[in-house]
Design an enzyme around this catalytic site. Structure first.
Site, short mmCIF file in Angstrom:
data_model
loop_
_atom_site.label_atom_id
_atom_site.label_comp_id
_atom_site.label_asym_id
_atom_site.label_seq_id
_atom_site.Cartn_x
_atom_site.Cartn_y
_atom_site.Cartn_z
N GLU A 117 0.86 -1.20 0.00
CA GLU A 117 0.00 0.00 0.00
C GLU A 117 0.89 1.24 0.00
OE1 GLU A 117 -3.32 1.05 -0.02
OE2 GLU A 117 -2.38 3.02 0.20
N TYR A 137 -27.89 8.70 3.66
CA TYR A 137 -28.35 7.48 4.33
C TYR A 137 -27.58 7.33 5.64
CZ TYR A 137 -24.27 5.55 1.84
OH TYR A 137 -23.01 5.33 1.33
N ASP A 196 -11.81 -1.20 -8.61
CA ASP A 196 -11.79 -0.01 -9.48
C ASP A 196 -10.63 -0.03 -10.47
OD1 ASP A 196 -14.02 1.02 -8.30
OD2 ASP A 196 -13.06 2.80 -7.46
N ARG A 207 -17.09 3.29 5.94
CA ARG A 207 -16.03 2.57 5.19
C ARG A 207 -14.92 2.07 6.10
NH1 ARG A 207 -16.01 4.29 -0.63
NH2 ARG A 207 -13.99 3.33 -0.72
C1 LIG Z 1 -19.36 9.28 -4.29
C2 LIG Z 1 -19.14 7.80 -4.30
C3 LIG Z 1 -20.03 6.97 -3.66
C4 LIG Z 1 -19.85 5.58 -3.69
N1 LIG Z 1 -20.78 4.79 -3.09
C5 LIG Z 1 -20.66 3.47 -3.20
C6 LIG Z 1 -21.63 2.61 -2.59
O1 LIG Z 1 -22.59 3.06 -1.95
N2 LIG Z 1 -21.48 1.25 -2.72
C7 LIG Z 1 -20.41 0.72 -3.40
O2 LIG Z 1 -20.33 -0.52 -3.49
N3 LIG Z 1 -19.46 1.51 -3.96
C8 LIG Z 1 -19.55 2.85 -3.87
N4 LIG Z 1 -18.60 3.64 -4.42
C9 LIG Z 1 -17.45 3.03 -5.11
C10 LIG Z 1 -16.38 2.57 -4.16
O3 LIG Z 1 -15.99 3.60 -3.31
C11 LIG Z 1 -15.16 2.07 -4.94
O4 LIG Z 1 -15.59 1.31 -6.03
C12 LIG Z 1 -14.27 1.19 -4.05
O5 LIG Z 1 -13.69 1.97 -3.04
C13 LIG Z 1 -13.18 0.53 -4.88
O6 LIG Z 1 -12.33 -0.21 -4.02
P1 LIG Z 1 -10.88 -0.62 -4.50
O7 LIG Z 1 -10.30 -1.38 -3.35
O8 LIG Z 1 -10.93 -1.22 -5.83
O9 LIG Z 1 -10.10 0.77 -4.68
P2 LIG Z 1 -9.73 1.88 -3.62
O10 LIG Z 1 -10.73 1.95 -2.53
O11 LIG Z 1 -9.47 3.12 -4.41
O12 LIG Z 1 -8.35 1.37 -2.98
C14 LIG Z 1 -7.15 1.41 -3.71
C15 LIG Z 1 -5.96 1.34 -2.74
O13 LIG Z 1 -4.76 1.28 -3.50
C16 LIG Z 1 -3.82 2.22 -2.98
N5 LIG Z 1 -2.93 2.59 -4.08
C17 LIG Z 1 -3.21 3.41 -5.13
N6 LIG Z 1 -2.15 3.50 -5.93
C18 LIG Z 1 -1.17 2.72 -5.39
C19 LIG Z 1 0.16 2.39 -5.80
N7 LIG Z 1 0.71 2.90 -6.92
N8 LIG Z 1 0.88 1.55 -5.02
C20 LIG Z 1 0.34 1.01 -3.88
N9 LIG Z 1 -0.93 1.30 -3.45
C21 LIG Z 1 -1.67 2.13 -4.22
C22 LIG Z 1 -4.68 3.37 -2.47
O14 LIG Z 1 -3.98 4.17 -1.54
C23 LIG Z 1 -5.85 2.60 -1.85
O15 LIG Z 1 -5.60 2.21 -0.53
C24 LIG Z 1 -18.74 5.03 -4.39
C25 LIG Z 1 -17.82 5.86 -5.01
C26 LIG Z 1 -18.02 7.24 -4.99
C27 LIG Z 1 -17.02 8.12 -5.71
#
Ligand SMILES: Cc1cc2nc3c(=O)[nH]c(=O)nc-3n(C[C@H](O)[C@H](O)[C@H](O)COP(=O)(O)OP(=O)(O)OC[C@H]3O[C@@H](n4cnc5c(N)ncnc54)[C@H](O)[C@@H]3O)c2cc1C
Length: 382
Positions: free
Chosen positions: A33, A215, A295, A106
């Site tokens: 991370e 919510y 994502d 979260r």
């Molecule tokens: C306004 C809003 C509302 C939302 N509401 C919902 C909801 O109600 N329900 C739902 O299911 N989803 C919701 N989402 C979507 C959700 O927040 C994301 O899809 C989710 O957080 C994705 O998780 P992830 O682990 O893929 O990525 P992230 O949560 O972005 O985690 C990525 C991690 O990788 C780390 N990282 C980044 N680059 C590097 C690197 N080069 N080297 C090492 N580490 C790195 C970051 O620091 C982070 O810790 C919402 C999004 C938004 C914008």
């Protein structure tokens, strides 16, 4: 399968869920991370039945339910008058999808996942490790980190979010685009929530060019508020760009007075904003021994509230694919075949829903209306 170590880049909800899914099936993982401290921001996320079934498999759903809010009724309201246009009860969702939707802080979900991952292996999380590139050969992958460190693994999984460095490394020509919308977010203590908003429990109000959603979290002690507004102006990506109550309220001028009061009541310094980015679905997630999830693989607009849920689904399917495969290549093939069509579908459906919300003549179709909550990541073929 002869796999000594799986490297995961990113300790967000997706990365930690994947680590846990793999550990629980006997695989050793190392999670890298970039942040100095591994933690989540204080904001809300709705976790629906599809993802909860994966969390049940990972052993964290019960604890999550205990510290979250069951959203009693999802109200769609007229943006200016507050008139309730549609009400979907939690009971109805539970009856149709098997499990209620949870309003989740979260950081609570993140902490539960992190605790479970560390219980499996107290040394597997590496903070302050920013992935910057990789080399791979037939036998594995060497990840490179800022500052010059490297790590070797049999397989590497990019779970590094919307601005994924892993994705950029694999597909350098593919870049995110600002999608013309700015998001505001805030948390408001229960005592500062106007009574009519508290009574409705959750409110979704789409006005011309704007969308507001609130919510409850943590048993109703906190209200999560998100506002999306069309804008030509560019705002940086990231969840922590400070904004003001006035700026937020101005963007929602004409909204019902109680929702504007909710915005004005946000404690000083607690409004944040950022620009939403969108990307086209990829035709391929895996290159050699490197794949992606969450994502990083399928960044989506938030209009169906499914981004985190998809990351959790991906995580379980990745673990299940490794558990039944004879080689890493087979596991990665099974994983991508099981997940890419679903990720692409939800990514495109979220985009479509965003357009629907801007057009009052179109009928809204939530994740439940679209059947997305019926998916069971613990049993779908992989
Ligand atoms: C306004 C809003 C509302 C939302 N509401 C919902 C909801 O109600 N329900 C739902 O299911 N989803 C919701 N989402 C979507 C959700 O927040 C994301 O899809 C989710 O957080 C994705 O998780 P992830 O682990 O893929 O990525 P992230 O949560 O972005 O985690 C990525 C991690 O990788 C780390 N990282 C980044 N680059 C590097 C690197 N080069 N080297 C090492 N580490 C790195 C970051 O620091 C982070 O810790 C919402 C999004 C938004 C914008």
């Amino acid at each position: 399968m002869d796999v000594k170590q799986i490297a995961i880049i990113g300790a967000g909800i997706g990365g930690l869920a994947a680590a846990l899914a793999l550990q629980r099936r006997g695989f050793r993982v190392a999670v890298y991370e970039r942040a100095k401290e591994i933690r989540e921001i204080g904001a809300g996320v709705v976790i629906t039945a599809n993802a909860r079934r994966a969390l049940q498999d990972l052993g964290v759903d019960e604890a999550l339910e205990a510290c979250s809010s069951t959203i009693a009724v999802f109200h769609t309201c007229h943006f200016a008058t507050g008139e309730v246009l549609r009400a979907v009860s939690s009971e109805d969702i539970r009856r149709k999808s098997g499990l209620a939707s949870l309003g989740v802080y979260r950081a609570d979900l993140h902490n539960l996942l992190m605790k479970s991952v560390l219980a499996q292996d107290p040394h597997c999380l590496h903070a302050h490790s920013e992935f910057v590139g990789l080399e791979q050969d037939g036998a594995g992958v060497t990840a490179r980190f800022a500052g010059g460190g490297t790590a070797r693994a049999d397989v590497l999984v990019g779970a590094d979010g919307n601005a994924s460095a892993v994705r950029t490394f694999l597909f350098p020509d593919e870049q995110p685009k600002f999608n013309g919308q700015i998001a505001f977010r805030a948390l408001i203590p229960e005592a500062l929530v106007p009574a009519s908003v508290r009574q409705r429990d959750s409110v979704m109000a789409a006005g011309p060019g704007r969308y507001l959603l609130c919510y409850p979290l943590r048993g109703g002690r906190i209200m999560n508020l998100v506002g999306l507004v069309q804008s030509d102006a560019w705002e940086e990506e990231g969840w922590a760009i400070p904004a003001t109550n006035d700026e937020f309220a101005r963007a929602f001028a004409g909204y019902e007075p109680d929702l504007l009061e909710l915005i004005r009541n946000i404690p000083a310094g607690d409004v944040f904003k950022w620009g939403l980015r969108d990307r086209e679905p990829l035709k391929q997630w895996t290159v050699g021994r490197v794949t992606m999830l969450g994502d990083a693989a399928h960044p989506m607009t938030p209009f169906l509230g499914q981004g985190a849920c998809m990351a959790i689904e991906d995580a379980l399917l990745l673990g299940r694919a490794f558990a039944i495969s004879a080689t890493p290549d087979e596991a990665l093939r099974r994983y991508e075949e099981a997940r890419r069509p679903r990720g692409t579908l939800v990514q495109l459906s979220s985009r479509e829903e965003g357009l629907t919300l801007q057009d009052p003549s179109k009928k809204r179709r939530t994740a439940q209306d679209r059947g997305l909550l019926d998916y069971d990541p613990a049993t779908v073929p992989v």
